[in-house]
Each structure stands twice: as structure tokens, then as C-alpha cells.
Enzyme design. Structure first.
Site, short mmCIF file in Angstrom:
data_model
loop_
_atom_site.label_atom_id
_atom_site.label_comp_id
_atom_site.label_asym_id
_atom_site.label_seq_id
_atom_site.Cartn_x
_atom_site.Cartn_y
_atom_site.Cartn_z
N HIS A 69 21.60 -33.71 48.46
CA HIS A 69 20.16 -33.82 48.67
C HIS A 69 19.42 -32.49 48.66
CE1 HIS A 69 21.40 -37.86 49.62
NE2 HIS A 69 20.15 -38.23 49.50
N ARG A 110 21.31 -40.82 39.45
CA ARG A 110 21.70 -42.24 39.45
C ARG A 110 22.28 -42.64 38.11
NH1 ARG A 110 19.97 -45.86 43.54
NH2 ARG A 110 18.28 -44.52 44.12
N ASP A 135 14.85 -38.44 39.09
CA ASP A 135 15.84 -38.82 38.06
C ASP A 135 15.30 -38.77 36.62
OD1 ASP A 135 17.47 -39.31 40.22
OD2 ASP A 135 17.10 -41.46 40.23
N GLY A 189 13.24 -43.10 46.81
CA GLY A 189 13.65 -41.72 47.12
C GLY A 189 12.46 -40.78 46.99
N CYS A 194 12.87 -50.29 51.21
CA CYS A 194 12.53 -51.37 52.14
C CYS A 194 13.13 -52.72 51.76
CB CYS A 194 11.00 -51.47 52.21
SG CYS A 194 10.41 -52.86 53.16
N GLY A 201 9.84 -44.83 42.09
CA GLY A 201 10.69 -44.94 40.91
C GLY A 201 10.72 -46.36 40.36
N ASP A 202 11.66 -46.56 39.51
CA ASP A 202 11.83 -47.82 38.79
C ASP A 202 11.84 -49.04 39.74
OD1 ASP A 202 13.11 -49.86 37.34
OD2 ASP A 202 15.06 -48.87 37.52
N GLY A 203 12.66 -48.97 40.79
CA GLY A 203 12.78 -50.10 41.73
C GLY A 203 11.46 -50.37 42.44
N GLN A 223 18.98 -31.06 46.13
CA GLN A 223 18.25 -31.25 44.87
C GLN A 223 16.90 -31.93 45.07
OE1 GLN A 223 21.19 -32.98 41.74
NE2 GLN A 223 22.12 -33.17 43.75
#
Ligand code: F6P
Length: 367
Positions: free
Chosen positions: A285, A196, A152, A11, A75, A104-106, A287
Site C-alpha cells: 500500500h 489487480r 490501476d 480503493g 461497501c 473504480g470499475d466496481g 503505492q
């Protein structure tokens, strides 16, 4: 000469452009070649025109632009080994030996996996004749550096992620707007915010806007009957003279039995039990949009300088670093540890060990 690739993934978050700008400008000033990989990991898999050499002017105006101008994607192909094999070939063919990933984390978990597989990927590319033995020797190691870009603020090992504060500003502006209409009609509003599985945005927005009640995943209401607990607080505030009621709900909010707390249910409870004229607003969104605040511009800039320095200081035996912020200092920590800790938080929530989740997530903020 170091050839650094920079990409943004997952994101978008305001301040990602500050990162790209800073990696490009500081990288060039240190004598590196810098490449932007467009469209996140998808661009790495697709190669070709998605990987572009940057110069000083490529990033003009980037500081004040929200989102990410080099594009991002969630992706799927990069989640497969074949996708990562293709990505490795594209990096090698472009001569890129270091990758700075802002996500981010992922996205950072993906980066870490990519580096851990690198040896095997290079071996396979060589065996199948996709790269020469000379290329296999030159690109024996891949340097990965992680920058945490996410609205997040859900990454462990860093106090704050790039984009979270801008997003919090957007939420506050939106709640302020809702406030005036709520006051006019003496209404209640149930406002859902993003995050999330993390309640940081909701909690901070609750404090910053003077909300009556906040629901977050890490700390479900203590009462089984949270409806009564919420109504008691809202009623008391009304009795004390408040003309509006604002309930902020993190999108991942849970009750004690780990059942999602739904905004429409909260609306019905406030209407039925307290007779409040209640509306639901899901900020969505909005935000994630808009120009980055000063803090995220600064955070993206200084952390990216540290990321380039980490690339220049990297050696094959050192673990991939993640650039963070702790106690107002830019820090460099092993990426793998941060990813592991972040997953431990998710597991703690899943197993209802909320105290542990809070402790692991962000002790300073919650003290
Ligand atoms: O991770 C950032 C985030 O905005 C979350 O807060 C939200 O749950 C999710 O992304 C939304 O994802 P998408 O933009 O793919 O709908």
C-alpha cells in the site's frame, strides 16, 4: 436549484481530493448546493451525519492531500437491494437529485445499477410510506456521473484514471531505492506491484525504471517455459555488464495456462538457475499513499468541472455519463458502455484471448 452529492468509493487514489474540491467549488460557483457523502456508499446507506453540506472552506487544502479526506469503503450493504433502497431514501430525504461518484470499475458498476433501478426504488419507497407522493414526483430521476479514480488504470474508454500516475511515481521511487542496494550487492530483486487484473502499473514502471523483465496479466509470457525465457534475458543483461537484475511482477500476472506467477517462485528460479542472490520486495500500500502528483491534481480538477457540467446538462433520456480522458481531451461517454467494455477485457483474459484484451484495454499505450 441542483443539489449534488459527491462521494469517493473503492480503493482510495491520489487525486480523489482534487475531485471533491473541484465538485464543491465549481458546483457552488454554479449556484448548486453540494453535499459530501462520507465513507463512500456506506455513508449513503447509513445517512445522517455521513451526508454533509459543503461550503467554500470545507475543502481548504484538499489539492495536496493524498487518499480521500471524505473517506471511502468497499461497501457490502450497497451490493444488496435493501441497501440501495436505504441509500435512495437518504438521498431523497436530503433533497439530493444528482450524484457524482469517483471510484473504480466496481464502484461505477454499482452507480450504474443504482440509476437503472431508481424508478423501482422510488416506487417501493412510496408504496411503503417511506417517502411522500410529492417527493416521488420531485425525485423521479436520479442523475449519476462517474469519475474514474483508481491507481490501476483499468477502466476501458479512458486513457488514464485519477491516481494512476501518482502511484506510478511511488513505484518508481521505491524501485530506485531498491536499485541502489541491488547495485551495491549485485543482487536480483523481484518486485511485486499492484494493479489487480491490470498490468499498466507494472508495464509503465518497468519502462520507467529500466527493469529486466516484466510480468503482466494481459500478455502472459509467450513461452510455456517462461522461466527459461526470463533467465536468458537476465543472463544476457549480466553478461553485457549489468550489476543488478530487476523483475517487476503485476500482482495479477498469469502464465499461459492462467496460473498465477508467484514472486517466490521467480526468486527460486533466479537463485537456482543463475546463482543470483535474490530478494523479494512487495510494495503493497505504499503505492497508494502520498501527495498527488501535479498530473492527478489537474486531472481530478478538470474532470470534476466536466462532471458538474454533465450534471447541469443532464436530461432523463440521456444515459449516465462517465468523464474520461482521451488523446489529452476531457471526454464524456456513456458510463454503461465503459463498464461493459471493462468487463469484456476481463472476460477476454479469462478466455485466454489476450490479443483482444490488449486491443480493448488501451490501444494507444500498447502500440
Ligand atoms: O484497486 C486498487 C487496489 O490498490 C489494487 O491495485 C489492489 O489489488 C487492491 O486495491 C487492494 O485492495 P485493498 O486496499 O482493499 O487491500
Amino acid at each position: 436549484k441542483k443539489k449534488i452529492g459527491v462521494l469517493t468509493s473503492g480503493g482510495d487514489a491520489s487525486g480523489m481530493n482534487a475531485c471533491v474540491r473541484s465538485v464543491v467549488l465549481y458546483g457552488l460557483s454554479k449556484g448548486c448546493d453540494v453535499y459530501a457523502v462520507y465513507e463512500g456508499y456506506q455513508g449513503l446507506v447509513d445517512g445522517g451525519d455521513f451526508i454533509r453540506k459543503m461550503d467554500w472552506r470545507s475543502v481548504t487544502g484538499y489539492l495536496s492531500i493524498g487518499g480521500t479526506s471524505i473517506g471511502t469503503a468497499r461497501c457490502m450493504p450497497f451490493k444488496t437491494r435493501d441497501g440501495r433502497l436505504q441509500a435512495a431514501e437518504n438521498l431523497i430525504k436530503n433533497g439530493i437529485d444528482s450524484l457524482i461518484v469517483c471510484g473504480g470499475d466496481g464502484s461505477l458498476t454499482g452507480a450504474d445499477l443504482f440509476r437503472s433501478e431508481w424508478d423501482g426504488l422510488v416506487g417501493e419507497l412510496l408504496k411503503t410510506g417511506r417517502i411522500t407522493s410529492e417527493e416521488a414526483t420531485v425525485f423521479k430521476h436520479l442523475t449519476i456521473v462517474g469519475l474514474v479514480g483508481s491507481i490501476d488504470n483499468d477502466m476501458s474508454s479512458t486513457d488514464i484514471t485519477i491516481g494512476a500516475v501518482t502511484s506510478l511515481h511511488r513505484i518508481c521511487e521505491a524501485v530506485d531505492s531498491v536499485d541502489t542496494t541491488a547495485l551495491s550487492h549485485s543482487r536480483a530483486f523481484v518486485i511485486e506491484v499492484m494493479g489487480r487484473h491490470c498490468g499498466w502499473l507494472a508495464l509503465m514502471a518497468g519502462i520507467a525504471t529500466g527493469a529486466d523483465f516484466v510480468f503482466i496479466p494481459e500478455q502472459p509470457p509467450k513461452d510455456e517455459d517462461w522461466e527459461t525465457a526470463m533467465c536468458t534475458v537476465a543472463r544476457q543483461h549480466r553478461e553485457l555488464g549489468k550489476r543488478k537484475t530487476i523483475i517487476i511482477v503485476a500482482e495479477g500476472a498469469l502464465d499461459r495456462n492462467l496460473k498465477p506467477i508467484k514472486v517466490d517462485h521467480i526468486k527460486d528460479v533466479l537463485s537456482d538457475r543463475l546463482g543470483l542472490d535474490t530478494r523479494v520486495t512487495i510494495l503493497g500500500h505504499t503505492q497508494r499513499g502520498g501527495s498527488p502528483c501535479a498530473f492527478d491534481r489537474i486531472l481530478g480538477t478538470v474532470q470534476s468541472v466536466a462532471a458538474v457540467d454533465a450534471v447541469l446538462a443532464s436530461t432523463p433520456d440521456k444515459p449516465s455519463p462517465m468523464i474520461g480522458m482521451n488523446n489529452n481531451q476531457v471526454t464524456t461517454k456513456p458510463l454503461m458502455d465503459a463498464v461493459k467494455l471493462t468487463h469484456e477485457v476481463a472476460n477476454a483474459i479469462e478466455s485466454q484471448n489476450f490479443d483482444k484484451a490488449l486491443e480493448l484495454r488501451d490501444p494507444q499505450f500498447l502500440d
